[in-house]
Design a protein around this motif. Structure first.
Motif, mmCIF file in Angstrom:
data_model
loop_
_atom_site.group_PDB
_atom_site.id
_atom_site.type_symbol
_atom_site.label_atom_id
_atom_site.label_comp_id
_atom_site.label_asym_id
_atom_site.label_seq_id
_atom_site.Cartn_x
_atom_site.Cartn_y
_atom_site.Cartn_z
ATOM 1 N N LYS A 117 0.851 -1.195 0.000
ATOM 2 C CA LYS A 117 0.000 0.000 0.000
ATOM 3 C C LYS A 117 0.892 1.254 0.000
ATOM 4 O O LYS A 117 1.724 1.428 0.891
ATOM 5 C CB LYS A 117 -0.896 0.001 1.248
ATOM 6 C CG LYS A 117 -1.737 1.265 1.387
ATOM 7 C CD LYS A 117 -2.547 1.278 2.692
ATOM 8 C CE LYS A 117 -3.067 2.677 2.983
ATOM 9 N NZ LYS A 117 -3.719 2.796 4.302
ATOM 10 N N HIS A 152 -8.248 10.862 -2.182
ATOM 11 C CA HIS A 152 -8.815 11.493 -0.988
ATOM 12 C C HIS A 152 -8.573 12.987 -1.103
ATOM 13 O O HIS A 152 -7.416 13.430 -1.063
ATOM 14 C CB HIS A 152 -8.155 10.960 0.280
ATOM 15 C CG HIS A 152 -8.292 9.477 0.441
ATOM 16 N ND1 HIS A 152 -9.344 8.886 1.103
ATOM 17 C CD2 HIS A 152 -7.503 8.455 -0.003
ATOM 18 C CE1 HIS A 152 -9.195 7.569 1.076
ATOM 19 N NE2 HIS A 152 -8.093 7.283 0.406
ATOM 20 N N THR A 165 -5.927 14.910 11.592
ATOM 21 C CA THR A 165 -6.943 13.916 11.947
ATOM 22 C C THR A 165 -7.532 13.273 10.697
ATOM 23 O O THR A 165 -7.780 12.071 10.658
ATOM 24 C CB THR A 165 -8.083 14.610 12.740
ATOM 25 O OG1 THR A 165 -7.471 15.388 13.762
ATOM 26 C CG2 THR A 165 -9.036 13.613 13.354
ATOM 27 N N ALA A 166 -7.734 14.089 9.668
ATOM 28 C CA ALA A 166 -8.360 13.557 8.438
ATOM 29 C C ALA A 166 -7.405 12.663 7.651
ATOM 30 O O ALA A 166 -7.824 11.663 7.062
ATOM 31 C CB ALA A 166 -8.825 14.727 7.560
ATOM 32 N N ALA A 194 -4.816 10.895 8.838
ATOM 33 C CA ALA A 194 -4.257 9.746 9.579
ATOM 34 C C ALA A 194 -4.788 8.394 9.102
ATOM 35 O O ALA A 194 -3.993 7.480 8.843
ATOM 36 C CB ALA A 194 -4.488 9.932 11.078
ATOM 37 N N PRO A 195 -6.121 8.235 8.939
ATOM 38 C CA PRO A 195 -6.600 6.901 8.524
ATOM 39 C C PRO A 195 -6.130 6.495 7.132
ATOM 40 O O PRO A 195 -6.006 5.291 6.850
ATOM 41 C CB PRO A 195 -8.133 7.031 8.553
ATOM 42 C CG PRO A 195 -8.455 8.401 9.000
ATOM 43 C CD PRO A 195 -7.207 9.173 9.244
ATOM 44 N N VAL A 196 -5.861 7.462 6.258
ATOM 45 C CA VAL A 196 -5.392 7.123 4.902
ATOM 46 C C VAL A 196 -3.948 6.622 4.978
ATOM 47 O O VAL A 196 -3.548 5.675 4.300
ATOM 48 C CB VAL A 196 -5.472 8.360 3.966
ATOM 49 C CG1 VAL A 196 -5.011 8.002 2.561
ATOM 50 C CG2 VAL A 196 -6.876 8.955 3.951
ATOM 51 N N ASP A 220 -2.344 5.456 7.749
ATOM 52 C CA ASP A 220 -2.161 4.367 8.711
ATOM 53 C C ASP A 220 -1.826 3.033 8.025
ATOM 54 O O ASP A 220 -2.528 2.599 7.122
ATOM 55 C CB ASP A 220 -3.473 4.232 9.509
ATOM 56 C CG ASP A 220 -3.264 3.431 10.761
ATOM 57 O OD1 ASP A 220 -2.418 3.812 11.565
ATOM 58 O OD2 ASP A 220 -3.947 2.400 10.902
ATOM 59 N N ALA A 267 1.627 11.520 11.158
ATOM 60 C CA ALA A 267 0.672 10.447 10.856
ATOM 61 C C ALA A 267 1.420 9.190 10.416
ATOM 62 O O ALA A 267 1.029 8.065 10.769
ATOM 63 C CB ALA A 267 -0.301 10.898 9.763
ATOM 64 N N LYS A 274 3.037 7.591 13.597
ATOM 65 C CA LYS A 274 2.004 6.975 14.455
ATOM 66 C C LYS A 274 1.360 5.783 13.760
ATOM 67 O O LYS A 274 0.947 4.828 14.415
ATOM 68 C CB LYS A 274 0.930 8.007 14.790
ATOM 69 C CG LYS A 274 1.447 9.113 15.706
ATOM 70 C CD LYS A 274 0.363 9.583 16.652
ATOM 71 C CE LYS A 274 0.965 10.234 17.877
ATOM 72 N NZ LYS A 274 0.793 11.650 17.971
ATOM 73 N N GLY A 275 1.251 5.860 12.456
ATOM 74 C CA GLY A 275 0.573 4.797 11.692
ATOM 75 C C GLY A 275 1.507 3.673 11.286
ATOM 76 O O GLY A 275 1.153 2.841 10.448
#
Ligand SMILES: NC(=O)c1ccc[n+]([C@@H]2O[C@H](COP(=O)([O-])OP(=O)(O)OC[C@H]3O[C@@H](n4cnc5c(N)ncnc54)[C@H](O)[C@@H]3O)[C@@H](O)[C@H]2O)c1
Length: 311
Positions: free
Chosen positions: A3, A52, A60-61, A63-65, A67, A105, A108-109
């Motif tokens: 990824k 995205h 915050t927005a 981070a999930p991408v 991670d 990010a 942390k990810g």
């Protein structure tokens, strides 16, 4: 399947990198707020990527991408010396604060590696050429400072937070999809636009300033090598061709290619501009396996063909 995340993936260099990564068999997510990038830059690969539309300053927005990604390629930026002088605050906020959010990010990810798009502008005006990685940084513009701060952060994220980073100092990159529509556009995209329209470009200064023009596919290939090379975490490398041409030479070559004579106009030199730029490529060759494929003639003719088909 690996990824990959490409920030700035809808931009000029990012959109070429996205294609390189897809060809290498990766899964690609792009983070881009479309400030200077365009969805059309990734049109024919649109259904193979996740796009995205996010601002890198929003930790915050994004981070999930980011991670769990194998590699993050951080290219999102406001990438212009004159724009950073006209509007220093947005440049600062995106290029430094936004860069911090991306690195944070990624750390942390648990991202394996982050490749950072640094800039040759960090060298400023060195006494000698080529510019070698061991020379001190002497930034001459807010943009150069900002990109250099990103390099320092990259190295510190490796030493303090265990995030593997590699910074690549891109020299002047050119090729398809470089947007010629703004006053801040890269010089070669403006040359292409004027050549096709048969109008005179404006060169700021005497045109004898030189640049190490690097074809975008070579830069994208080097980014992938930087993602995979062993023993390079925390390091910075030049990403150039190891040659240099003046703006006057490039404009002459382009006129010859088209069989036209269009004398350029000249304006005052621009604050923050570096006089000469050329990369020493030995370290990138030895440690990343860098081997540029495109001569200036090949690169210019491929680029011109693309602009002819798209403008
Ligand atoms: N083009 C060059 O010659 C060159 C030279 C040295 C370094 N670089 C670096 O390479 C990278 C890519 O540059 P480029 O030439 O492709 O420029 P570009 O303007 O085409 O790409 C930058 C991308 O970042 C996006 N972006 C801007 N602000 C953002 C934000 N806040 N959040 C999310 N996305 C944002 C833009 O929409 C655009 O798609 C930049 O980091 C630049 O500093 C470029």
């Amino acid at each position: 399947m690996k990824k990959y995340v490409v920030t700035g993936g809808a931009g000029f260099i990012g959109s070429t990198l996205v294609r390189t990564l897809l060809n290498a068999g990766g899964e690609v997510a792009v983070i881009d707020n479309l400030l200077s990038g365009h969805e059309k830059n990734v049109l024919e690969v649109r259904d193979r990527i996740k796009l995205h539309i996010l601002d890198i300053r929003d930790g915050t927005a994004i981070a999930p991408v980011i991670d769990g990604a194998d590699t993050v390629f951080h290219l999102a930026a406001i990438p212009s010396v004159p724009r950073s002088i006209d509007e220093p605050r947005p440049s600062h906020e995106v290029n430094i604060d936004g860069t911090f959010e991306v690195f944070n990010a990624a750390a942390k990810g648990k991202v394996r590696r982050l490749v950072y798009a640094a800039s040759s502008s960090a060298y400023g005006d060195s006494e000698t050429l080529p510019k070698i990685e061991t020379m001190p940084a002497k930034p001459k513009s807010p943009y150069a400072v900002q990109k250099y701060v990103g390099e320092l952060y990259a190295s510190v994220f490796t030493s303090c937070f265990g995030l593997e980073t590699v910074a690549l100092r891109f020299f002047n990159v050119y090729g398809p999809r470089q947007d010629p529509s703004s006053a801040y556009s890269g010089i070669l995209s403006l040359f292409m636009k004027h050549l096709i329209a048969r109008t005179a470009p404006t060169i700021f200064g005497d045109g004898e300033q030189s640049r190490d023009f690097t074809y975008v596919e070579d830069v994208a290939a080097l980014c992938l090598k930087a993602a995979n090379a062993a023993g390079v975490a925390g390091k910075m490398f030049n990403a150039g061709n190891g040659s240099h041409y003046t703006l006057n030479q490039i404009w002459s070559m382009l006129q010859e290619m088209e069989g036209v004579k269009i004398p350029a106009k000249y304006g005052p030199p621009r604050a923050g501009d570096v006089r000469h730029s050329m990369a020493d490529t030995a370290a990138a060759k030895a440690e990343l396996g860098h081997a540029p494929k495109f001569t200036i003639e090949d690169g210019l003719s491929k680029t011109l063909a693309w602009y002819k088909g798209s403008l």
